[in-house]
Design an enzyme around this catalytic site. Structure first.
Site, PDB file in Angstrom:
ATOM      1  N   GLY A 171       0.800  -1.131   0.052  1.00  0.00           N
ATOM      2  CA  GLY A 171      -0.074  -0.140   0.043  1.00  0.00           C
ATOM      3  C   GLY A 171       0.723   1.145  -0.045  1.00  0.00           C
ATOM      4  N   ASP A 172       1.974   1.096   0.782  1.00  0.00           N
ATOM      5  CA  ASP A 172       2.913   2.398   0.722  1.00  0.00           C
ATOM      6  C   ASP A 172       3.278   2.861  -0.561  1.00  0.00           C
ATOM      7  OD1 ASP A 172       3.125   2.739   3.658  1.00  0.00           O
ATOM      8  OD2 ASP A 172       4.715   0.937   3.300  1.00  0.00           O
ATOM      9  N   PHE A 173       3.443   2.138  -1.503  1.00  0.00           N
ATOM     10  CA  PHE A 173       4.132   2.330  -2.836  1.00  0.00           C
ATOM     11  C   PHE A 173       2.683   3.094  -3.723  1.00  0.00           C
ATOM     12  CE2 PHE A 173       7.302  -0.433  -1.678  1.00  0.00           C
ATOM     13  CZ  PHE A 173       8.445   0.472  -1.842  1.00  0.00           C
TER      14      PHE A 173
END
Length: 406
Positions: A171-173
Site C-alpha cells: 500500500g505504501d507505494f
C-alpha cells in the site's frame, strides 16, 4: 528540461510511503534533500526484514524509497540544528513528512505554525489514519492502516482461507503516487496564488479509495470476502493449469464471450446453455460454482502456455500469475523500462521504476549514499563557511557522513 527541475524538496521522512513520494519527485527533476536524525532513517536497515543486504554500497531496500536524493543529518532538538532547518525551509518549495502531528508540533513544524513562517511552501504529510478521529495520533503502517483497517486483507482473501501475504509496502507505494499527485496540483495552484498549501494522504483513506468497487457494491448485497466459486462472472477468475501454474482470465463481458470461450476450451456442448450463458440469470440461479468447476476441469487439461496461446490468439484477456522472478524475465518489462538495473557490489540488481512516464525526458536513477553524505555541501549552499560547518558538526547540531554500523 525535467518537469520539476528547479523545485526544491525538503524530505523529513522514514520508511516507505512518504520517502517514496520524494523519490518520485526526484526522478521528475526536483532537488530532494533528505533530512535524517542522528540515528538515521530506520529504513536504512530494513534489508534485514526484506531478506536483502543493507550496506552503504548495496541497499536496494532503502534505494527503492530514497534514490535521487541528497542526504543531510540535522539534530532538530538543537537550536543550531533548527536554525539550519529553518534556512533549508526558507529556500524550499515542498516539505514532505510522515512524522506524527504531535511530534511536529513540538518541533514547530506543524501546519499552523509552518504556514506562518513559510507561506509559499507546500506542506505535505503522509498519515496513518487521517487528521481526525480516535486514531489520529496512532502509529500508521501499511499492514495495519492500509491492508487491515482499509479493507484490503478482508476483501481480497479467498473466503475461508487466510489473507494474502503481500510484499512489504504494497500500500505504501500506491500512496506515494497519490501524495505526489497532490503536491503537483498544489505547485500548479501556487503559480496562480503565490501561496503554499496543505496536502495530506492517509494510508487508511487510500486503501478504501483503491477498493472503490467493493466499497460501493457491498451495500447492494455484493459481499466480501468471496470464494473463487462465488465470483459474479466466472470469466473473471484465476485457474490452475495442467502443469500446476496459475492463469488469470478477465473477460468482463460475460454474456458476449461465454459461447466463444466454451468453444475454445472444448465445451461446445455448453454453448447457449440456458442456466450458464447469461450472467444475471446464472447468479439468480446460483450456478456460479458450477460454471467455475467447468472452467477448472477444462483449463486443467491444458498447460499454461497452451491455454494462454489459445486465449491470446482469440483476444480473450488473460495472463500468467507471475512471481518477481518471472517478472525479471518478462520482455514486456524491459521493453517499457518497468524496471531498471543498478550497479551493486554483487552485480547488476533489478529495481522498479515509477510508472509515470514523460515524452520530454528519460529519468536517471541515482543510488542512495551514506547518511549525511551531503551535509557539508548543502550547508555551504546555505551560506555557512567551512569553519562554521565544522563548528556545527563539533557541537552535534549537524552530522557529516556516517556509514552504517559506525
Amino acid at each position: 528540461m525535467k518537469p520539476l527541475e528547479g523545485v526544491k524538496v525538503v524530505d523529513l521522512t522514514t520508511f516507505l510511503a512518504a520517502p517514496t513520494c520524494a523519490r518520485v519527485l526526484g526522478e521528475w527533476g526536483a532537488d530532494v534533500i533528505k533530512v535524517e536524525a542522528g540515528k538515521g532513517d530506520p529504513g536504512r536497515t530494513q534489508g534485514a526484514v526484506f531478506n536483502m543486504p543493507y550496506t552503504d554500497d548495496e541497499n536496494l531496500g532503502f534505494d527503492m524509497s530514497n534514490m535521487n536524493k541528497r542526504f543531510m543529518t540535522i539534530n532538530l532538538k538543537s537550536p543550531k540544528g533548527m536554525e539550519v532547518m529553518d534556512k533549508l525551509l526558507k529556500e524550499a518549495d515542498v516539505f514532505i513528512t510522515n512524522i506524527r502531528s504531535k511530534s511536529l508540533a513540538r518541533l514547530g513544524l506543524d501546519y499552523d505554525a509552518f504556514k506562518e513562517k513559510y507561506p509559499s511552501v507546500i506542506w505535505t504529510q503522509c498519515l496513518g489514519y487521517g487528521e481526525k478521529g480516535p486514531e489520529k495520533d496512532s502509529a500508521g503502517f501499511d499492514v495495519t492502516c492500509y491492508m487491515a483497517r482499509g479493507g484490503v486483507y478482508g476483501t481480497t482473501v479467498n473466503k475461508g482461507s487466510a489473507p494474502m501475504i503481500p510484499t512489504n509496502g504494497f500500500g505504501d507505494f500506491q500512496v506515494s503516487l497519490s501524495l505526489a499527485s497532490g503536491i503537483c496540483a498544489a505547485l500548479y495552484n501556487r503559480t496562480r496564488t503565490g501561496l503554499g498549501d496543505k496536502v495530506t494522504v492517509s494510508l487508511h483513506h487510500a486503501a478504501v479509495f483503491f477498493l472503490s468497487t467493493g466499497m460501493v457494491s457491498a451495500q447492494y448485497g455484493n459481499p466480501y470476502p468471496k470464494s473463487r466459486f462465488e465470483v459474479i462472472a466466472p470469466t473473471n477468475n484465476v485457474y490452475r493449469t495442467k502443469d500446476d501454474k496459475l492463469l488469470a482470465m478477465c473477460a468482463p463481458e460475460y454474456d458476449r464471450d461465454f459461447n466463444k470461450i466454451m468453444k475454445l476450451i472444448g465445451r461446445e456442448d455448453l454453448v447457449d446453455n440456458y442456466e450458464y450463458c447469461n450472467c444475471d440469470r446464472m447468479n439468480q440461479l446460483g450456478k456460479n460454482a458450477e460454471v467455475v468447476k467447468v472452467f477448472d476441469d477444462a483449463i486443467g487439461k491444458f498447460t499454461l502456455e497452451e491455454i494462454r496461446k489459445i486465449f491470446k490468439d482469440n483476444d480473450v484477456p488473460c495472463e500468467t500469475c507471475m512471481t518477481p522472478l518471472d517478472v525479471y524475465e518478462d520482455e514486456q518489462v524491459w521493453a517499457n523500462e518497468v524496471m531498471t538495473k543498478l550497479d551493486c557490489p554483487t552485480g547488476k540488481r533489478n529495481i522498479p521504476t515509477n510508472p509515470v512516464k514523460f515524452g520530454s525526458f528519460q529519468p536517471e536513477f541515482k543510488k542512495t549514499r551514506a547518511q549525511g553524505s551531503d551535509t557539508k555541501e548543502i550547508m555551504a549552499e546555505l551560506g555557512y563557511t567551512e569553519d562554521q560547518i565544522e563548528e556545527y558538526i563539533a557541537e552535534g547540531a549537524v552530522t557529516g557522513k556516517k556509514s552504517l554500523g559506525a
